[in-house]
Design a protein around this motif. Structure first.
Motif, PDB file in Angstrom:
ATOM      1  N   THR A  60     -16.765   3.296   8.195  1.00  0.00           N
ATOM      2  CA  THR A  60     -15.952   2.371   8.988  1.00  0.00           C
ATOM      3  C   THR A  60     -14.779   1.861   8.168  1.00  0.00           C
ATOM      4  N   MET A  61     -13.684   1.575   8.848  1.00  0.00           N
ATOM      5  CA  MET A  61     -12.590   0.854   8.209  1.00  0.00           C
ATOM      6  C   MET A  61     -13.049  -0.579   7.988  1.00  0.00           C
ATOM      7  N   LEU A  62     -12.669  -1.155   6.855  1.00  0.00           N
ATOM      8  CA  LEU A  62     -13.036  -2.531   6.554  1.00  0.00           C
ATOM      9  C   LEU A  62     -11.834  -3.462   6.691  1.00  0.00           C
ATOM     10  N   TRP A  63     -10.853  -3.312   5.811  1.00  0.00           N
ATOM     11  CA  TRP A  63      -9.645  -4.125   5.920  1.00  0.00           C
ATOM     12  C   TRP A  63      -8.464  -3.296   5.423  1.00  0.00           C
ATOM     13  N   GLY A  64      -7.267  -3.751   5.733  1.00  0.00           N
ATOM     14  CA  GLY A  64      -6.093  -2.943   5.446  1.00  0.00           C
ATOM     15  C   GLY A  64      -5.263  -3.439   4.278  1.00  0.00           C
ATOM     16  N   ASN A  65      -4.680  -2.485   3.551  1.00  0.00           N
ATOM     17  CA  ASN A  65      -3.592  -2.787   2.616  1.00  0.00           C
ATOM     18  C   ASN A  65      -2.299  -2.678   3.412  1.00  0.00           C
ATOM     19  N   VAL A  66      -1.680  -3.810   3.674  1.00  0.00           N
ATOM     20  CA  VAL A  66      -0.495  -3.841   4.529  1.00  0.00           C
ATOM     21  C   VAL A  66       0.747  -3.608   3.683  1.00  0.00           C
ATOM     22  N   GLU A  67       1.585  -2.667   4.106  1.00  0.00           N
ATOM     23  CA  GLU A  67       2.782  -2.322   3.345  1.00  0.00           C
ATOM     24  C   GLU A  67       3.848  -3.405   3.509  1.00  0.00           C
ATOM     25  N   HIS A  68       4.304  -3.942   2.382  1.00  0.00           N
ATOM     26  CA  HIS A  68       5.409  -4.901   2.342  1.00  0.00           C
ATOM     27  C   HIS A  68       6.506  -4.307   1.458  1.00  0.00           C
ATOM     28  N   PHE A  69       7.456  -3.631   2.075  1.00  0.00           N
ATOM     29  CA  PHE A  69       8.630  -3.151   1.350  1.00  0.00           C
ATOM     30  C   PHE A  69       9.683  -4.248   1.489  1.00  0.00           C
ATOM     31  N   VAL A  70       9.934  -4.981   0.414  1.00  0.00           N
ATOM     32  CA  VAL A  70      10.871  -6.105   0.489  1.00  0.00           C
ATOM     33  C   VAL A  70      12.223  -5.694  -0.088  1.00  0.00           C
ATOM     34  N   PRO A 130       2.095  -3.713  -1.471  1.00  0.00           N
ATOM     35  CA  PRO A 130       1.024  -3.571  -0.477  1.00  0.00           C
ATOM     36  C   PRO A 130      -0.188  -4.423  -0.817  1.00  0.00           C
ATOM     37  N   ALA A 131      -0.723  -5.118   0.182  1.00  0.00           N
ATOM     38  CA  ALA A 131      -1.912  -5.956  -0.014  1.00  0.00           C
ATOM     39  C   ALA A 131      -2.324  -6.534   1.328  1.00  0.00           C
ATOM     40  N   GLY A 132      -3.446  -7.238   1.322  1.00  0.00           N
ATOM     41  CA  GLY A 132      -3.880  -7.935   2.524  1.00  0.00           C
ATOM     42  C   GLY A 132      -2.958  -9.106   2.835  1.00  0.00           C
ATOM     43  N   VAL A 133      -2.776  -9.371   4.111  1.00  0.00           N
ATOM     44  CA  VAL A 133      -1.887 -10.452   4.566  1.00  0.00           C
ATOM     45  C   VAL A 133      -2.628 -11.789   4.518  1.00  0.00           C
ATOM     46  N   PRO A 134      -1.976 -12.861   4.036  1.00  0.00           N
ATOM     47  CA  PRO A 134      -0.619 -12.895   3.466  1.00  0.00           C
ATOM     48  C   PRO A 134      -0.641 -12.556   1.980  1.00  0.00           C
ATOM     49  N   VAL A 135       0.425 -11.914   1.505  1.00  0.00           N
ATOM     50  CA  VAL A 135       0.565 -11.575   0.091  1.00  0.00           C
ATOM     51  C   VAL A 135       1.202 -12.764  -0.628  1.00  0.00           C
ATOM     52  N   SER A 136       0.556 -13.249  -1.668  1.00  0.00           N
ATOM     53  CA  SER A 136       1.021 -14.481  -2.311  1.00  0.00           C
ATOM     54  C   SER A 136       2.436 -14.345  -2.853  1.00  0.00           C
ATOM     55  N   SER A 137       2.776 -13.182  -3.401  1.00  0.00           N
ATOM     56  CA  SER A 137       4.119 -13.002  -3.952  1.00  0.00           C
ATOM     57  C   SER A 137       5.177 -12.992  -2.847  1.00  0.00           C
ATOM     58  N   ILE A 142       3.192  -1.023   8.541  1.00  0.00           N
ATOM     59  CA  ILE A 142       2.038  -0.137   8.612  1.00  0.00           C
ATOM     60  C   ILE A 142       1.027  -0.570   7.558  1.00  0.00           C
ATOM     61  N   ALA A 143      -0.176  -0.061   7.668  1.00  0.00           N
ATOM     62  CA  ALA A 143      -1.219  -0.389   6.704  1.00  0.00           C
ATOM     63  C   ALA A 143      -2.063   0.846   6.423  1.00  0.00           C
ATOM     64  N   MET A 144      -2.707   0.827   5.267  1.00  0.00           N
ATOM     65  CA  MET A 144      -3.638   1.868   4.874  1.00  0.00           C
ATOM     66  C   MET A 144      -5.031   1.247   4.788  1.00  0.00           C
ATOM     67  N   PRO A 145      -6.059   1.942   5.236  1.00  0.00           N
ATOM     68  CA  PRO A 145      -7.381   1.321   5.239  1.00  0.00           C
ATOM     69  C   PRO A 145      -8.051   1.297   3.871  1.00  0.00           C
ATOM     70  N   ASN A 146      -8.792   0.236   3.622  1.00  0.00           N
ATOM     71  CA  ASN A 146      -9.860   0.261   2.637  1.00  0.00           C
ATOM     72  C   ASN A 146     -11.113   0.484   3.468  1.00  0.00           C
ATOM     73  N   PHE A 147     -11.824   1.577   3.229  1.00  0.00           N
ATOM     74  CA  PHE A 147     -12.887   1.951   4.149  1.00  0.00           C
ATOM     75  C   PHE A 147     -14.197   2.222   3.424  1.00  0.00           C
ATOM     76  N   SER A 177     -12.215 -13.447   2.391  1.00  0.00           N
ATOM     77  CA  SER A 177     -11.124 -13.602   3.362  1.00  0.00           C
ATOM     78  C   SER A 177     -10.682 -12.259   3.932  1.00  0.00           C
ATOM     79  N   SER A 178     -10.648 -11.205   3.113  1.00  0.00           N
ATOM     80  CA  SER A 178     -10.246  -9.882   3.612  1.00  0.00           C
ATOM     81  C   SER A 178     -11.257  -9.316   4.597  1.00  0.00           C
TER      82      SER A 178
END
Length: 326
Positions: A108-118, A189-196, A247-252, A283-284
């Protein structure tokens, strides 16, 4: 003496018989300072408490690449993996060039690494990923998962390091360099919200999170089909009043095809029948849900997980149907 020993021997026999009925599983995670370890340990506690005759323990490791090796050698029964690493493993590419692990199965997918291209707003043209071309851009620390995923995304866009001026910075250092005018942007990339990213907006850095178009997502997934659409809700970051379409990539959760069908069915069922407990682990882990259970999975489902998801009415994409079910 015999009268004393007889009850003891009977008790020992019963205890040993009981031990024989218990199945022991280990779940490979990552280092204890990250997110994989507490979630793996937490799931182990859940399974042990909710499933009769099952004991699951978390196992620290170096992360996804080692976890594949542990599964392959039978030194772990379950593992939490990054989607990109899982895709490389089953295809025999990237870190597993010429050495595919075809017995890998998704659970199963657990949680996502959400892409943050800033990117600094002064450098934004279309507001999408293509704007990083020609910019001073951090792809993440060298040899990190961030660098590997960033370069894969760039490959999907037809870009290489030669199309940017690459830097190799951590998340906080990326924002500091942007604030000082030494960098145009970076990948975080990280779980939302990304502290940085929170810091970027809160401290007044004149920058934005770039969006990803449907066409770009399709092109990226033509390299490794493991990203999925993710919408960052309005208000997640200070002063950002509109949704961000990225977009996001799964941690599964994964296992070997050799795991028994009934065991994986019961492990999967225990997760989704105890979501309140799962969400309290970390939290994730609050992202775990049936609605996202199949998002971005790079390997076919284990037959046990497949049976559970069919039972609860999920529509299984063709590429996730296990060969064992066909």
């Amino acid at each position: 003496m015999r009268k004393v020993m007889a009850p003891i021997l009977i008790l020992l026999t019963l205890l040993l018989a009981g031990c024989g009925d218990t199945k022991y599983f280990s779940v490979a995670t990552a280092s204890s300072g990250g997110t994989y370890y507490p979630i793996g340990v937490g799931l182990g506690h859940l399974w042990t408490e909710e499933m009769e005759g099952i004991k699951v323990t978390g196992q620290s490791s170096a992360g996804s690449i080692e976890n594949i090796d542990l599964l392959r050698k039978g030194e772990a029964d379950l593992a939490i993996l990054q989607g990109l690493i899982g895709a490389q493993a089953i295809e025999g590419s990237g870190s597993f060039e010429g050495n595919p692990y075809e017995d890998l199965r998704s659970i199963t997918m657990l949680w996502g690494n959400v892409e943050h291209f800033v990117l600094m707003n002064s450098k934004v043209e279309t507001g999408t990923l293509e704007d990083i071309e020609g910019k001073r851009f951090s792809v993440g620390p060298q040899a990190s998962g961030t660098e590997e995923s960033t370069l894969t995304i760039m490959e999907g866009l037809g870009l290489t390091k030669e199309n940017i001026t690459p830097e190799y910075l951590g998340y906080d250092d990326t924002i500091s360099a942007m604030r000082d005018g030494r960098l145009d942007g970076g990948s975080l990339p990280a779980g939302v919200p990304v502290s940085s990213v929170m810091d970027m907006y809160a401290s007044g850095v004149d920058a934005t999170v770039l969006e990803v178009t449907d066409e770009q997502l399709e092109e990226i997934n033509s390299i490794y089909n493991t990203w999925y659409r993710f919408v960052i809700p309005a208000g997640t970051y200070p002063g950002v009043d509109e949704e961000i379409h990225t977009i996001a990539m799964p941690n599964f959760l994964a296992g070997s095809v050799e795991m028994e069908e009934e065991d994986v069915y019961n492990l999967t069922k225990a997760i989704y029948e105890n979501l309140d407990t799962v969400h309290s682990i970390h939290s994730s882990a609050k992202e775990v849900s049936l609605e996202t259970a199949l998002d971005g999975l790079p390997a076919p489902l284990h037959i046990g997980a497949y049976n559970y998801f069919v039972e609860v009415g999920l529509e299984i994409p063709e590429e996730l149907i296990p060969p064992e079910a066909k």
